[in-house]
Scaffold this active site. Structure first.
Site, PDB file in Angstrom:
ATOM      1  N   ASP A   9      43.661 -68.895 -40.348  1.00 14.55           N
ATOM      2  CA  ASP A   9      43.829 -69.431 -39.008  1.00 14.55           C
ATOM      3  C   ASP A   9      42.419 -69.763 -38.480  1.00 14.55           C
ATOM      4  O   ASP A   9      41.423 -69.310 -39.051  1.00 14.55           O
ATOM      5  CB  ASP A   9      44.487 -68.354 -38.124  1.00 14.55           C
ATOM      6  CG  ASP A   9      44.470 -68.721 -36.662  1.00 14.55           C
ATOM      7  OD1 ASP A   9      44.859 -69.857 -36.326  1.00 14.55           O
ATOM      8  OD2 ASP A   9      44.057 -67.872 -35.827  1.00 14.55           O
ATOM      9  N   ASP A  11      41.473 -70.562 -34.521  1.00 13.33           N
ATOM     10  CA  ASP A  11      41.130 -70.076 -33.183  1.00 13.33           C
ATOM     11  C   ASP A  11      41.306 -68.567 -33.076  1.00 13.33           C
ATOM     12  O   ASP A  11      42.396 -68.042 -33.321  1.00 13.33           O
ATOM     13  CB  ASP A  11      41.987 -70.777 -32.123  1.00 13.33           C
ATOM     14  CG  ASP A  11      41.655 -72.249 -32.061  1.00 13.33           C
ATOM     15  OD1 ASP A  11      40.450 -72.570 -31.972  1.00 13.33           O
ATOM     16  OD2 ASP A  11      42.574 -73.076 -32.123  1.00 13.33           O
ATOM     17  N   GLY A  53      47.752 -77.006 -27.101  1.00 12.05           N
ATOM     18  CA  GLY A  53      47.186 -77.326 -25.791  1.00 12.05           C
ATOM     19  C   GLY A  53      48.099 -78.139 -24.885  1.00 12.05           C
ATOM     20  O   GLY A  53      48.190 -77.882 -23.677  1.00 12.05           O
ATOM     21  N   THR A 121      46.378 -73.966 -38.885  1.00 13.58           N
ATOM     22  CA  THR A 121      46.118 -73.767 -37.462  1.00 13.58           C
ATOM     23  C   THR A 121      46.952 -74.702 -36.604  1.00 13.58           C
ATOM     24  O   THR A 121      47.429 -75.734 -37.077  1.00 13.58           O
ATOM     25  CB  THR A 121      44.618 -73.994 -37.155  1.00 13.58           C
ATOM     26  OG1 THR A 121      44.407 -73.944 -35.745  1.00 13.58           O
ATOM     27  CG2 THR A 121      44.143 -75.349 -37.647  1.00 13.58           C
ATOM     28  N   ASP A 182      44.708 -63.704 -36.094  1.00 12.23           N
ATOM     29  CA  ASP A 182      44.201 -62.855 -35.007  1.00 12.23           C
ATOM     30  C   ASP A 182      45.267 -62.521 -33.970  1.00 12.23           C
ATOM     31  O   ASP A 182      44.992 -61.750 -33.054  1.00 12.23           O
ATOM     32  CB  ASP A 182      43.053 -63.564 -34.276  1.00 12.23           C
ATOM     33  CG  ASP A 182      43.559 -64.766 -33.484  1.00 12.23           C
ATOM     34  OD1 ASP A 182      44.211 -65.636 -34.083  1.00 12.23           O
ATOM     35  OD2 ASP A 182      43.336 -64.807 -32.263  1.00 12.23           O
TER      36      ASP A 182
HETATM   37  C1  XBP Z   1      45.651 -71.992 -31.448  1.00 11.78           C
HETATM   38  C2  XBP Z   1      46.291 -72.686 -30.351  1.00 11.78           C
HETATM   39  C3  XBP Z   1      45.672 -73.911 -29.849  1.00 11.78           C
HETATM   40  C4  XBP Z   1      44.356 -73.671 -29.148  1.00 11.78           C
HETATM   41  C5  XBP Z   1      43.883 -74.900 -28.439  1.00 11.78           C
HETATM   42  O1  XBP Z   1      46.567 -71.058 -32.019  1.00 11.78           O
HETATM   43  O2  XBP Z   1      47.321 -72.273 -29.869  1.00 11.78           O
HETATM   44  O3  XBP Z   1      46.559 -74.494 -28.932  1.00 11.78           O
HETATM   45  O4  XBP Z   1      44.522 -72.654 -28.167  1.00 11.78           O
HETATM   46  O5  XBP Z   1      43.822 -75.990 -29.287  1.00 11.78           O
HETATM   47  P1  XBP Z   1      46.356 -70.539 -33.500  1.00 11.78           P
HETATM   48  P2  XBP Z   1      44.552 -77.379 -28.897  1.00 11.78           P
HETATM   49  O6  XBP Z   1      45.034 -69.837 -33.530  1.00 11.78           O
HETATM   50  O7  XBP Z   1      47.470 -69.554 -33.727  1.00 11.78           O
HETATM   51  O8  XBP Z   1      46.445 -71.712 -34.430  1.00 11.78           O
HETATM   52  O9  XBP Z   1      44.258 -77.611 -27.438  1.00 11.78           O
HETATM   53  O10 XBP Z   1      43.928 -78.399 -29.794  1.00 11.78           O
HETATM   54  O11 XBP Z   1      46.020 -77.178 -29.133  1.00 11.78           O
HETATM   55 MG    MG Z   2      44.549 -67.775 -33.747  1.00 13.98          MG
END
Ligand code: XBP
Ligand code: MG
Length: 253
Positions: A9, A11, A53, A121, A182
């Site tokens: 993953d 973020d 997002g 991701t 995470d």
């Molecule tokens: C990541 C997300 C994303 C980010 C923002 O989740 O949920 O929406 O918060 O990125 P994960 P965007 O780590 O579980 O993949 O604004 O590009 O969506």
């Molecule tokens: Mg994450």
């Protein structure tokens, strides 16, 4: 089965991009659009339950700004999100978001050991490119055989679609891989694809439930900086090495 691949993953797992990147970028985008919206760290913690997002913006409007007048909420969310992505990439390009403890070391060790690497991701592909290029160099994008990002699948995490998609592209079985996540949404997603997950928590996710995790750690650790085990079996390791992953995999996958 032999351990063949590691799937990461992005973020919150590779870097603290939520707090230091996405949250800042959302607020800057709102400001640039003349909106008096401000997402505090506390509010963002709650909003993170919604992945993606654009969906997060729509969820915010529905639940926190029901009075907001807009003819086309989908279009508004799409355009606001595009601006937020531009700002996010600019922030990452400024080089202020480092990778978390142990990430670079583990990537290098895994490559040396011949393990295949991939990304799964929910975030926008441009964001992944920017983070990898700015922390490891543009050539490091080639370290990842498959980068599953954004809306290549119609159902975002916690649905398992992105992990199924990555497995399919790599031609691998779930039991040949270990996932790094995470968050609760992340482990639910991986588990839906029958994958086993090593969790490194962060400030937003330390209170999440991680049922079925191989192990839950504060970070991946380094030889001179041991991890703390929150839940699970460290075996004899003090940092996440390829040997430790192979042992975990042999014992639990
Ligand atoms: C990541 C997300 C994303 C980010 C923002 O989740 O949920 O929406 O918060 O990125 P994960 P965007 O780590 O579980 O993949 O604004 O590009 O969506
Ligand atoms: Mg994450």
């Amino acid at each position: 089965m032999t351990l063949k691949a590691l799937i990461f993953d992005v973020d919150g797992t590779l870097a603290n991009t939520e707090r230091d990147g996405h949250l800042v970028a959302f607020n800057l985008a709102f400001k640039e659009l003349g909106l008096d919206w401000y997402w505090s760290n506390e509010l963002y913690h709650k909003l993170l339950d919604v992945t993606g997002g654009q969906l997060r913006i729509k969820h915010y409007i529905k639940n926190y700004k029901p009075e907001f007048e807009c003819d086309n909420v989908d279009l508004f969310a799409k355009e606001t999100h595009a601006l937020k992505t531009k700002i996010y990439v600019r922030l990452v390009d400024a080089g202020d978001i480092p990778l978390r403890t142990g990430v670079v070391r583990l990537f290098k060790e895994a490559r040396d050991a011949g393990l295949r690497l991939a990304i799964a991701t929910t975030t926008t592909p441009a964001n992944v490119d920017a983070l990898i290029a700015n922390t490891l160099g543009r050539e490091a994008l080639d370290w990842f055989e498959v980068i599953g990002a954004g809306d290549v699948v119609s159902n975002l995490k916690p649905a398992g679609d992105i992990y199924h998609w990555v497995l399919d592209k790599m031609g691998l079985k779930a039991a040949e891989c270990v996932v790094f996540e995470d968050s609760h949404n992340g482990i639910i997603s991986a588990t839906e694809a029958y994958l086993k997950t090593l969790v490194t928590v962060n400030e937003y996710t330390k209170s999440h439930s991680f049922e079925g995790a191989l192990v839950v750690l504060d970070n991946l650790g380094e030889p001179n900086q041991p991890f703390t085990v929150i839940k699970g079996d460290a075996i004899d390791a003090t940092y996440v090495s390829v040997d430790y992953l192979k042992e975990l995999h042999a014992k639990y996958c």
